[in-house]
Design a protein around this motif. Structure first.
Motif, PDB file in Angstrom:
ATOM      1  N   LEU A 543     -38.731  28.097 -34.816  1.00 47.66           N
ATOM      2  CA  LEU A 543     -40.165  28.233 -34.566  1.00 47.66           C
ATOM      3  C   LEU A 543     -40.991  27.706 -35.738  1.00 47.66           C
ATOM      4  CD1 LEU A 543     -40.554  31.662 -32.718  1.00 47.66           C
ATOM      5  CD2 LEU A 543     -39.825  29.425 -31.868  1.00 47.66           C
ATOM      6  N   ASP A 544     -40.423  27.739 -36.939  1.00 49.70           N
ATOM      7  CA  ASP A 544     -41.152  27.204 -38.087  1.00 49.70           C
ATOM      8  C   ASP A 544     -41.217  25.674 -38.071  1.00 49.70           C
ATOM      9  OD1 ASP A 544     -38.431  26.940 -38.500  1.00 49.70           O
ATOM     10  OD2 ASP A 544     -38.519  27.364 -40.643  1.00 49.70           O
ATOM     11  N   GLU A 545     -40.393  25.042 -37.241  1.00 48.09           N
ATOM     12  CA  GLU A 545     -40.419  23.585 -37.130  1.00 48.09           C
ATOM     13  C   GLU A 545     -41.406  23.091 -36.069  1.00 48.09           C
ATOM     14  OE1 GLU A 545     -36.252  21.766 -37.509  1.00 48.09           O
ATOM     15  OE2 GLU A 545     -35.813  23.803 -36.788  1.00 48.09           O
ATOM     16  N   LEU A 546     -41.932  24.004 -35.267  1.00 41.82           N
ATOM     17  CA  LEU A 546     -42.799  23.587 -34.165  1.00 41.82           C
ATOM     18  C   LEU A 546     -44.118  22.998 -34.658  1.00 41.82           C
ATOM     19  CD1 LEU A 546     -42.276  26.514 -31.619  1.00 41.82           C
ATOM     20  CD2 LEU A 546     -41.268  24.230 -31.566  1.00 41.82           C
ATOM     21  N   LYS A 547     -44.617  23.467 -35.797  1.00 38.51           N
ATOM     22  CA  LYS A 547     -45.902  22.965 -36.286  1.00 38.51           C
ATOM     23  C   LYS A 547     -45.860  21.464 -36.514  1.00 38.51           C
ATOM     24  CE  LYS A 547     -47.334  27.316 -38.406  1.00 38.51           C
ATOM     25  NZ  LYS A 547     -47.638  28.039 -39.667  1.00 38.51           N
ATOM     26  N   GLU A 548     -44.703  20.982 -36.970  1.00 35.34           N
ATOM     27  CA  GLU A 548     -44.564  19.549 -37.221  1.00 35.34           C
ATOM     28  C   GLU A 548     -44.144  18.793 -35.970  1.00 35.34           C
ATOM     29  OE1 GLU A 548     -41.857  16.498 -39.938  1.00 35.34           O
ATOM     30  OE2 GLU A 548     -42.049  18.610 -40.498  1.00 35.34           O
ATOM     31  N   ARG A 549     -43.233  19.367 -35.191  1.00 34.00           N
ATOM     32  CA  ARG A 549     -42.663  18.644 -34.051  1.00 34.00           C
ATOM     33  C   ARG A 549     -43.469  18.806 -32.767  1.00 34.00           C
ATOM     34  NH1 ARG A 549     -37.198  17.578 -35.063  1.00 34.00           N
ATOM     35  NH2 ARG A 549     -37.255  16.413 -33.105  1.00 34.00           N
ATOM     36  N   LEU A 550     -43.970  20.033 -32.513  1.00 29.52           N
ATOM     37  CA  LEU A 550     -44.722  20.315 -31.287  1.00 29.52           C
ATOM     38  C   LEU A 550     -45.930  21.181 -31.641  1.00 29.52           C
ATOM     39  CD1 LEU A 550     -41.730  21.163 -28.898  1.00 29.52           C
ATOM     40  CD2 LEU A 550     -43.115  19.070 -28.849  1.00 29.52           C
ATOM     41  N   PRO A 551     -46.935  20.600 -32.274  1.00 25.84           N
ATOM     42  CA  PRO A 551     -48.062  21.397 -32.778  1.00 25.84           C
ATOM     43  C   PRO A 551     -48.824  22.140 -31.688  1.00 25.84           C
ATOM     44  CG  PRO A 551     -48.512  19.031 -32.932  1.00 25.84           C
ATOM     45  CD  PRO A 551     -47.065  19.169 -32.619  1.00 25.84           C
ATOM     46  N   ASP A 552     -48.896  21.575 -30.471  1.00 22.86           N
ATOM     47  CA  ASP A 552     -49.601  22.272 -29.390  1.00 22.86           C
ATOM     48  C   ASP A 552     -48.885  23.567 -29.016  1.00 22.86           C
ATOM     49  OD1 ASP A 552     -51.446  20.264 -29.347  1.00 22.86           O
ATOM     50  OD2 ASP A 552     -50.606  19.239 -27.600  1.00 22.86           O
ATOM     51  N   VAL A 553     -47.566  23.558 -29.124  1.00 20.50           N
ATOM     52  CA  VAL A 553     -46.798  24.775 -28.855  1.00 20.50           C
ATOM     53  C   VAL A 553     -46.966  25.757 -30.012  1.00 20.50           C
ATOM     54  CG1 VAL A 553     -44.501  25.720 -28.409  1.00 20.50           C
ATOM     55  CG2 VAL A 553     -45.137  23.485 -27.467  1.00 20.50           C
ATOM     56  N   ALA A 554     -46.873  25.255 -31.231  1.00 19.74           N
ATOM     57  CA  ALA A 554     -47.004  26.117 -32.412  1.00 19.74           C
ATOM     58  C   ALA A 554     -48.351  26.827 -32.435  1.00 19.74           C
ATOM     59  CB  ALA A 554     -46.816  25.290 -33.680  1.00 19.74           C
ATOM     60  N   ALA A 555     -49.384  26.156 -31.950  1.00 25.91           N
ATOM     61  CA  ALA A 555     -50.725  26.741 -31.958  1.00 25.91           C
ATOM     62  C   ALA A 555     -50.830  27.979 -31.073  1.00 25.91           C
ATOM     63  CB  ALA A 555     -51.750  25.701 -31.517  1.00 25.91           C
ATOM     64  N   LYS A 556     -49.909  28.121 -30.136  1.00 30.52           N
ATOM     65  CA  LYS A 556     -49.946  29.249 -29.208  1.00 30.52           C
ATOM     66  C   LYS A 556     -49.064  30.417 -29.646  1.00 30.52           C
ATOM     67  CE  LYS A 556     -52.619  27.146 -26.201  1.00 30.52           C
ATOM     68  NZ  LYS A 556     -54.003  27.646 -25.937  1.00 30.52           N
ATOM     69  N   LEU A 557     -48.323  30.268 -30.751  1.00 34.14           N
ATOM     70  CA  LEU A 557     -47.475  31.365 -31.226  1.00 34.14           C
ATOM     71  C   LEU A 557     -48.325  32.572 -31.601  1.00 34.14           C
ATOM     72  CD1 LEU A 557     -44.965  29.392 -33.496  1.00 34.14           C
ATOM     73  CD2 LEU A 557     -44.509  30.321 -31.210  1.00 34.14           C
ATOM     74  N   GLY A 558     -47.724  33.744 -31.506  1.00 29.67           N
ATOM     75  CA  GLY A 558     -48.433  34.970 -31.793  1.00 29.67           C
ATOM     76  C   GLY A 558     -48.452  35.307 -33.272  1.00 29.67           C
ATOM     77  N   PRO A 559     -48.957  36.498 -33.629  1.00 25.49           N
ATOM     78  CA  PRO A 559     -48.982  36.931 -35.032  1.00 25.49           C
ATOM     79  C   PRO A 559     -47.596  36.858 -35.659  1.00 25.49           C
ATOM     80  CG  PRO A 559     -50.249  38.443 -33.653  1.00 25.49           C
ATOM     81  CD  PRO A 559     -49.547  37.509 -32.725  1.00 25.49           C
ATOM     82  N   GLY A 560     -47.546  36.380 -36.888  1.00 30.32           N
ATOM     83  CA  GLY A 560     -46.261  36.190 -37.547  1.00 30.32           C
ATOM     84  C   GLY A 560     -45.490  35.020 -36.980  1.00 30.32           C
ATOM     85  N   ASP A 561     -46.209  34.107 -36.290  1.00 30.65           N
ATOM     86  CA  ASP A 561     -45.586  32.943 -35.636  1.00 30.65           C
ATOM     87  C   ASP A 561     -44.450  33.380 -34.721  1.00 30.65           C
ATOM     88  OD1 ASP A 561     -47.326  31.130 -36.749  1.00 30.65           O
ATOM     89  OD2 ASP A 561     -46.026  30.641 -38.437  1.00 30.65           O
ATOM     90  N   THR A 562     -44.738  34.343 -33.862  1.00 33.27           N
ATOM     91  CA  THR A 562     -43.750  34.863 -32.930  1.00 33.27           C
ATOM     92  C   THR A 562     -43.953  34.278 -31.534  1.00 33.27           C
ATOM     93  OG1 THR A 562     -45.169  36.812 -32.624  1.00 33.27           O
ATOM     94  CG2 THR A 562     -43.316  37.010 -34.154  1.00 33.27           C
ATOM     95  N   TRP A 563     -42.849  34.222 -30.788  1.00 35.09           N
ATOM     96  CA  TRP A 563     -42.846  33.623 -29.446  1.00 35.09           C
ATOM     97  C   TRP A 563     -43.578  34.522 -28.451  1.00 35.09           C
ATOM     98  CZ3 TRP A 563     -41.576  28.831 -28.246  1.00 35.09           C
ATOM     99  CH2 TRP A 563     -41.427  28.489 -26.901  1.00 35.09           C
ATOM    100  N   ASN A 564     -44.267  33.878 -27.509  1.00 33.80           N
ATOM    101  CA  ASN A 564     -44.943  34.624 -26.446  1.00 33.80           C
ATOM    102  C   ASN A 564     -45.086  33.734 -25.212  1.00 33.80           C
ATOM    103  OD1 ASN A 564     -47.080  32.838 -26.970  1.00 33.80           O
ATOM    104  ND2 ASN A 564     -48.149  34.305 -28.281  1.00 33.80           N
ATOM    105  N   GLY A 565     -45.698  34.283 -24.179  1.00 34.16           N
ATOM    106  CA  GLY A 565     -45.841  33.547 -22.926  1.00 34.16           C
ATOM    107  C   GLY A 565     -46.700  32.307 -23.045  1.00 34.16           C
ATOM    108  N   GLU A 566     -47.704  32.342 -23.892  1.00 36.14           N
ATOM    109  CA  GLU A 566     -48.572  31.173 -24.051  1.00 36.14           C
ATOM    110  C   GLU A 566     -47.819  30.016 -24.711  1.00 36.14           C
ATOM    111  OE1 GLU A 566     -51.770  30.652 -22.965  1.00 36.14           O
ATOM    112  OE2 GLU A 566     -51.261  32.458 -21.841  1.00 36.14           O
ATOM    113  N   ALA A 567     -46.983  30.326 -25.684  1.00 33.17           N
ATOM    114  CA  ALA A 567     -46.175  29.278 -26.316  1.00 33.17           C
ATOM    115  C   ALA A 567     -45.184  28.702 -25.312  1.00 33.17           C
ATOM    116  CB  ALA A 567     -45.445  29.843 -27.531  1.00 33.17           C
ATOM    117  N   GLU A 568     -44.615  29.544 -24.476  1.00 33.02           N
ATOM    118  CA  GLU A 568     -43.670  29.075 -23.471  1.00 33.02           C
ATOM    119  C   GLU A 568     -44.356  28.145 -22.468  1.00 33.02           C
ATOM    120  OE1 GLU A 568     -40.289  31.565 -22.011  1.00 33.02           O
ATOM    121  OE2 GLU A 568     -41.574  31.682 -20.244  1.00 33.02           O
ATOM    122  N   LYS A 569     -45.548  28.527 -22.037  1.00 36.76           N
ATOM    123  CA  LYS A 569     -46.304  27.663 -21.112  1.00 36.76           C
ATOM    124  C   LYS A 569     -46.588  26.301 -21.745  1.00 36.76           C
ATOM    125  CE  LYS A 569     -50.536  27.549 -18.328  1.00 36.76           C
ATOM    126  NZ  LYS A 569     -50.938  26.184 -18.701  1.00 36.76           N
TER     127      LYS A 569
END
Length: 578
Positions: A543-569
Motif C-alpha cells: 500500500l505504501d507503493e500505491l502513491k507512486e504507482r497508482l496515485p488515484d487509488v492511494a488518494a482513497k486510502l483511509g487513515p494510516g493509509d489503510t485499505w477500504n472500499g473506496e480504494a478498492e473501487k
C-alpha cells in the motif's frame, strides 16, 4: 455513466471463454501453474446440482506456503498424487454467484455475494477448501455438495452490500482471531466419560464435590483421601482403585482403561511435584480437563504440552478447594481480554498479530494499555502507522517494544509499566516454544496466556501451573474457526465497530499470486496480501507503493493509509477500464 466497478459488482459483464488458474501439481513453487504462469482453463457450465461462481478476491496465508512445500504429503491432502489430481491454493475467498443450477435455485441466486468458511468436514473427515477441495486461485469454478452439504451445512456466508471484496477475504483470518477469545475448552466433567482422581499420600483434607461427580461413567482413584473415596462411593460410576502406582505405570493405566485415548477428566488433589503434574497431564484426552486443587505451590515449573493446548483444547483448571467442583465452569474460567487491563501481544507485527492488536483496540471495554512486541523496527512502525489512529480514537495506550534493540528485557519492560504486577493477558503469535515459555513470565498471577500460534503436539514449554489453582491463571489456545466466528466479524463491521480492511498490506492481480506467496516467506509486508483474480496483470504492490504507482487509488486510502472500499473501487475502475 456507470463505472467499471459498478458493472463488475452487478455481475454485468460477459463471461470469458477461459478462466486463469494456479493449479498445484506437486511440492515446490515450480509445480504451481505451468511454466511459472497461471494456465487458461475452460469456464465450466453448471448442471442442476452446481453453481458457477466468480472469485473476486483471495487472501494469501502462510498455510498456503505449507501446502506448496509439502505437496501431496500435506496432512489434509492424504498423500494425494497431485500430478494426476491437482489442487489449488486460496482459502480466504470472496466470491459472486454467476449462474445457479435448478436444484439450488431456492438457496442461491445470480449476483449473490458470499464468503467461504474453508474449515470443512464431510462425515468427520477434513476436506478443507484450498486444501482437499481446490481453492480460490482461479477466476471461475463450480461449487456443489462439497461446499453446500457438509457436516455443518453450507460453508458459504452471505455478505452485506457494504462490504468490499478484500474485507470479505479477511473474514477467515479475522474469524480465527475472534475464535481465540471464545470458549473452545470443555469446562465441566464429561457425561459418560472417564475421570481419574489422583491424590497425594498423606493428604487427609476433607474435600467436597458439589456438582459434576455424577457425570463420569468410570472413576479411577489413585491414593485419594477418605473423604473423596466416600463421595465416589455414593455415585453410580464404575470405580477402579489403583493405589501406589508411579509415573512409569501411567501409560499402562491409560491403555487399559481408555484404549490409549487419555482420561476425559483428571483431578489432582494437593499437587506438590511439578514433574508428576507434567506426567499426569500427558494423559489428558483431546478436549479433556486437568483440575488441580490445592493450597501449596508446586516445586517448580511444569513441562507442558503447548501444542495440545492449541490443537487439542486441553483445559487446565484449578482452585484452592475444598470444593473440587468450584474449578469448573465458564464463570470462573475466562477466555477474553480483561476489561481496562494491560495486554501484551508477542509477535504483533505479522498479519495475524496485527489483527489481534486491532481487535483489542476496537473492542468495547477492552484493555487500556496494549504492548505490541516485534523484532523488527520496520514492522513496529508499520503497526503504529496503521493502528495508531485507532488507539487514539478508542482511548487506548499503544506501546511498542523491540527486544532486539531495547536496552532492557521484555520482562523488565512489562513489569515497569505494571508496577511489577505483570500483564493481565499475553497473546502469543510466534510458534516457538521458548517464546511461549518467556511469555508466561510476563503475566500476573491471575492472568491469561493465549497460544494463538500452533506448534506440533508434543512440544513442551515450562509453565507456572501453580498459578492455575492458587490464583486462577488461564492458559488457552484455539485452532481454526466456525462460520459463526466469521459472522461475528461481519456484524461488527456492519455496526462500524471493526474495520477488517485495515489489515490489508499489499494487493496484486492473478499473475502476482506466486510473488505474493514468496512475499509471505520473506516477510515483505506486515499486513495481508490480497489477490484479485479478475485483474490479471497487476503486479504485487504494498500500500505504501500505491502513491507512486497508482496515485488515484492511494488518494482513497483511509487513515494510516489503510485499505477500504473506496480504494478498492478506484483500483477496479483503473484496472478494468484500462
Amino acid at each position: 455513466m456507470t463505472s467499471a466497478y459498478d458493472r463488475y459488482r452487478a455481475a454485468d459483464l460477459d463471461l470469458p471463454e477461459g478462466a486463469w488458474a494456479w493449479n498445484v501439481y506437486g511440492a515446490g513453487q515450480e509445480n504451481m501453474g505451468k511454466d511459472d504462469q497461471p494456465e487458461l482453463l475452460p469456464v465450466p457450465e453448471p448442471d442442476a446440482d452446481h453453481m458457477l461462481v466468480r472469485i473476486d478476491s483471495v487472501g494469501l496465508c502462510f498455510s498456503d506456503v505449507k501446502i506448496l512445500r509439502a505437496g501431496g504429503s500435506h496432512p489434509k491432502l492424504y498423500n494425494r498424487d497431485l500430478s494426476k489430481e491437482p489442487t489449488r491454493l486460496g482459502h480466504e475467498v470472496s466470491l459472486t454467484v454467476i449462474e445457479v443450477g435448478d436444484n439450488l435455485a431456492d438457496r442461491y441466486h445470480a449476483g449473490q455475494r458470499l464468503a467461504v468458511q474453508p474449515d470443512i468436514y464431510q462425515d468427520g473427515k477434513s476436506t478443507a477448501y484450498g486444501y482437499t477441495i481446490p481453492g480460490g486461485l482461479i477466476q471461475y469454478h463450480l461449487m456443489g455438495s462439497e461446499m453446500l452439504d457438509t457436516d455443518d451445512g453450507a460453508c458459504l456466508l452471505p455478505l452485506p452490500d457494504t462490504m468490499g471484496y478484500a474485507e470479505a477475504s479477511t473474514l477467515e483470518p479475522w474469524g480465527c482471531v475472534m475464535a481465540a477469545y471464545t470458549q473452545r475448552r470443555r469446562l465441566e466433567p464429561r457425561t459418560g466419560g472417564t475421570m481419574w482422581i489422583v491424590g497425594r499420600p498423606g493428604d487427609e483434607r476433607d474435600y467436597l464435590f458439589s456438582s459434576g461427580l455424577d457425570a463420569p461413567a468410570t472413576i479411577v482413584l489413585t491414593d485419594v483421601p477418605a473423604s473423596v473415596a466416600e463421595l465416589v462411593e455414593r455415585t453410580s460410576a464404575d470405580t477402579v482403585v489403583r493405589n501406589g502406582i508411579t509415573t512409569d505405570d501411567y501409560q499402562a493405566l491409560v491403555d487399559e482403561l481408555t484404549d490409549g485415548a487419555g482420561f476425559d477428566d483428571i483431578v489432582m488433589l494437593d499437587p506438590r511435584s511439578a514433574s508428576t503434574v507434567g506426567a499426569v497431564a500427558r494423559h489428558i484426552a483431546r478436549r479433556g480437563t486437568l483440575n488441580m486443587v490445592g493450597e501449596t505451590a508446586l516445586d517448580g515449573l511444569v513441562d507442558t504440552d503447548v501444542g495440545r493446548l492449541h490443537y487439542d483444547y486441553t483445559a487446565y483448571l484449578g482452585g484452592r478447594g475444598p470444593d473440587i467442583a468450584a474449578s469448573y465452569g465458564e464463570a470462573r474460567n475466562r477466555c477474553d481480554l480483561r476489561p481496562q487491563g494491560t495486554t501484551v501481544f508477542v509477535g504483533a507485527g505479522g498479519p495475524m498479530g496485527l489483527m489481534h492488536v486491532q481487535r483489542a483496540i476496537q473492542q468495547p471495554d477492552g484493555p487500556r494499555t496494549i504492548v505490541a512486541t516485534e523484532v523488527s523496527d520496520e514492522r513496529l512502525k508499520s503497526l503504529e502507522d496503521r493502528l495508531g489512529h485507532l488507539a487514539e480514537s478508542n482511548d487506548c495506550e499503544l506501546l511498542t517494544f523491540n527486544s532486539q534493540t531495547a536496552d532492557q528485557s521484555l520482562h523488565d519492560f512489562v513489569m515497569g509499566i505494571t508496577d511489577n504486577q505483570g500483564a493481565d493477558d499475553v497473546v502469543v503469535s510466534v510458534p516457538i516454544s521458548a517464546v511461549m515459555a518467556e511469555a508466561d513470565t510476563l503475566m500476573n498471577s491471575d492472568g491469561m496466556l493465549v497460544f494463538f500460534a500452533g506448534v506440533p503436539n508434543g512440544t513442551l514449554a515450562p509453565l507456572n501451573l501453580s498459578a492455575v489453582y492458587l490464583d486462577n491463571a488461564q492458559y488457552t489456545g484455539t485452532s481454526g474457526l466456525t462460520i459463526h466466528d466469521q459472522q461475528q466479524v461481519v456484524d461488527l463491521a456492519d455496526k462500524g465497530e471493526l474495520s477488517p480492511g485495515s489489515i490489508v498490506g499489499a494487493v496484486g492481480g492473478m499473475r502476482a499470486a506466486k510473488d505474493g506467496l514468496q512475499a509471505l516467506v520473506d516477510g515483505r509486508y506486515s499486513g495481508k496480501v490480497l489477490i484479485f483474480p479478475q485483474i490479471h496483470d497487476l503486479p504485487l504492490l504494498g500500500l505504501d507503493e500505491l502513491k507512486e504507482r497508482l496515485p488515484d487509488v492511494a488518494a482513497k486510502l483511509g487513515p494510516g493509509d489503510t485499505w477500504n472500499g473506496e480504494a478498492e473501487k478506484a483500483l477496479f475502475d483503473s484496472q478494468l477500464s484500462s
